[in-house]
Design a protein around this motif. Sequence first.
Motif, short mmCIF file in Angstrom:
data_model
loop_
_atom_site.label_atom_id
_atom_site.label_comp_id
_atom_site.label_asym_id
_atom_site.label_seq_id
_atom_site.Cartn_x
_atom_site.Cartn_y
_atom_site.Cartn_z
N ASP A 466 7.63 -3.93 -9.67
CA ASP A 466 6.30 -3.34 -9.47
C ASP A 466 6.40 -2.00 -8.76
O ASP A 466 5.72 -1.03 -9.15
N LEU A 467 7.23 -1.93 -7.72
CA LEU A 467 7.35 -0.68 -6.97
C LEU A 467 7.98 0.42 -7.82
O LEU A 467 7.59 1.59 -7.73
N ALA A 468 8.93 0.05 -8.65
CA ALA A 468 9.52 1.04 -9.56
C ALA A 468 8.47 1.58 -10.53
O ALA A 468 8.42 2.78 -10.82
N ALA A 469 7.62 0.68 -11.02
CA ALA A 469 6.55 1.11 -11.93
C ALA A 469 5.55 2.00 -11.20
O ALA A 469 5.05 2.99 -11.75
N LEU A 488 4.60 -0.66 1.42
CA LEU A 488 4.88 -1.86 0.62
C LEU A 488 6.37 -2.19 0.66
O LEU A 488 6.77 -3.36 0.73
N ARG A 489 7.22 -1.16 0.63
CA ARG A 489 8.67 -1.40 0.73
C ARG A 489 9.02 -1.94 2.12
O ARG A 489 9.89 -2.81 2.26
N TRP A 490 8.34 -1.42 3.15
CA TRP A 490 8.57 -1.95 4.50
C TRP A 490 8.22 -3.44 4.52
O TRP A 490 8.96 -4.26 5.10
N THR A 491 7.12 -3.82 3.89
CA THR A 491 6.71 -5.22 3.84
C THR A 491 7.77 -6.07 3.16
O THR A 491 8.09 -7.19 3.60
#
Length: 781
Positions: A466-469, A488-491
């Motif tokens: 999802d983050l890549a998208a 979001l990556r920190w989470t």
Amino acid sequence: MENRPEGRSYQRYSCAAARLADVAVLVRAADGNLEALLRPLNDPAAPQEIRRAIENAVRCQVCDLSALAHCAALTADHPLRTAAAALVKAFAAVTVGPVKEAALVLPEVSHRGPLAAWKILVRAIAYFYRQDDAACERCLKIIDPDSAPARLIPALRTMLRSRTDERLTFAADSLVAQVCGNKLSLRRALEALESAFETRVQGKILPEIQRAMTACDLARQHIHVRALQLDLPIRKVRAALGGASTKNAYFWRLYARSVESSRGPIGPVTCALWEQFRRHAVAEGWFEENGPEAAALYLHMAELLLEVSVDSLETLQSDFAEQFSGFQTFYEDQPPAIRAVEAKYKKRDLYFLSPSHLFERACSIDPHREAFEQWLNWARQESDWRVADYVADCWHRAIPNHSEPLLYLMESAEKRGALNKATAFLEEAQKLDAVNPEVRRAALRLLIAQTGRHLRQRKPHLVEQDLAALEALPQAQVTDRPAFLLALRWTCEVIRSDAEMGSSFLSQIGHLLGSPAAAILACQNAGALAGLTQEDFDRHLPQKVSLDPADSLVSATARVCILGDDVGATFTIPTAWHGRLLQELTNAHGGLEGRQLETLGRAALRSNQKELAYAASVAGLEMGGDAEARFLLLRARALPEWEFERRDDCITAAVELGRRRRDTSVINEAVELRRGRPGAKTNFFDWLDSEDWHDFSMTTEQIHAVLQREKHSPTFPTDRSAPFRVSFSRETMFLDDEDLENDDEPFTLDDVARLAAEMSQARGRRQKKVRRDLPGQGDLF
């Protein structure tokens, strides 16, 4: 072409080619063969002189816009067809009810095109019904005198009373009689009959006798409707008239407009009268049963029902369905043709009591964006989401190339947690209009919601996808959005218990947002989206916010709150920050702009920090300007529950400011705020909330009084016993201090009952806007 005689003529007399082309075009136009006339326009190689000749023939000869809009010789998206279709809809709209100025712009019709004169004629008719005679006359003056619409200029000028001596054609005279139906048409008919008698020519006398009798019947119909307005006995009126007036389409339209223009309530009865008009108009050939005129009429009936509050409409519908027995008495002594129309509809059909059924009929006959938007806006106010979803689905099936219904269906599915279905709708919308800003924002919001679900499910491999998208989306790389992706990556790293990577991401976020406090707030809200616990926050975030004295906590907080709104996430403010934020807002307002203050106040309300939201409204109201209405709404939300009178004043003033500034978002928010008040109808004041909110308006002086009172109330109210100046009636605004001091009498239940009765009478006295009567509603005397 060389083997055809006309081809040889073109070659032999090439100098006259343009005139020969004009003659051929005129022949086809005179025959009424639109397909033969317009077919050459599809040929890119057609000579310019032929194109000009065809366009000139359309300008001067073509009168049937509906036939032009459906001409199969042109492609569906040809400018002539789209312009004609827009004009047909506009004609139906301006002759059924009042239209907004935006509806008269008609961008589909070029001001230099062959249909430009029709565009001006539509505006002239709209101004005529607005009683703006000067604007109507200006439009008539600029209509090309050689164009087809110019034939209506004498009739319109006669209706304006500016020219009554010009001899009209029979068709024009008939139009004047149908539209005005007053003493002008009767006088003209009698004068023409007298002139015909003087000629002693039978061929001239008999047509004028017929015309005079038609005018007399129109007069009888007008007298009958005026008598109905006064509730006079029908049979006695009939005897006084020397017979019954004809109950044809003209009569029912006249009667419906009469009821609409009265001061009484508009609702089911008016719609029933319009249904009678529709039946007779179809039978008499005014328009087709499934034509655009019928669709415009259905929309008009739906709009009439929407003028009634939801609670009142349900009661009116129930009472009407129980008591209405039809219009049988109106059909006594009517000609067989009139009675046959009524007999055709023996089955009782009260579809016109339902806005949904009316919208559905209109959209099925003439599907277009404006009609579906009205239907969907109505459906979104219903408590059952399935109603709005049904409307959006109908819209999508009727006009598959519109992205709006898909975006609504996506949003609806997203709110219910059906993200797979929402994604499918989004993909369809992207195929239609990938560059649409609304589609792009929806793609970002939905992908973030999907990321949050995978985080809550603790599926880091799906989160990475999802983050890549998200990072691949161009719209995710603007403003402060990259900081939220890092949050979001920190989470994700917190879930993996990777403290080192988490600390690195936190540092990057602080660098992007320019504040460690902003980084902490962004990570807290991203973590809340992922379902992190307070223990997770305590372990991976600093316990105290270290800020230099020059740094602004309120600015950092407002920036993150705006970021949350931007990505479609619901951000809140930690209650531990309340004191510092309140201090900064109270002292110097934190140097924030209007949008920052409003967003900060809304975020404070999510965690029930009403005092902080109140302080934000103080700063916003001091700024003044166009944002005053929004900060009045923020003040209304921030007030304690026991300040209901003051809250209602803020809402009403905001509504009136929104009306004057044409800010529909403010009006809609105010309506939802009043409807969403806790404790439905448990006391008198809740009953006040449930009544027609639009009946309570404010004058400029009253709005100014509310604004001045709120601007001079910088302190959050905490004392219930403090005196507060308020008026329950908008006719008398705030009491003076002296009046309050002398007003020691208790407010009893008898006072409540008396006040309710006075307000009910005030609503009954409400004046309706007077407008020029539409076709068939002219003054008789």
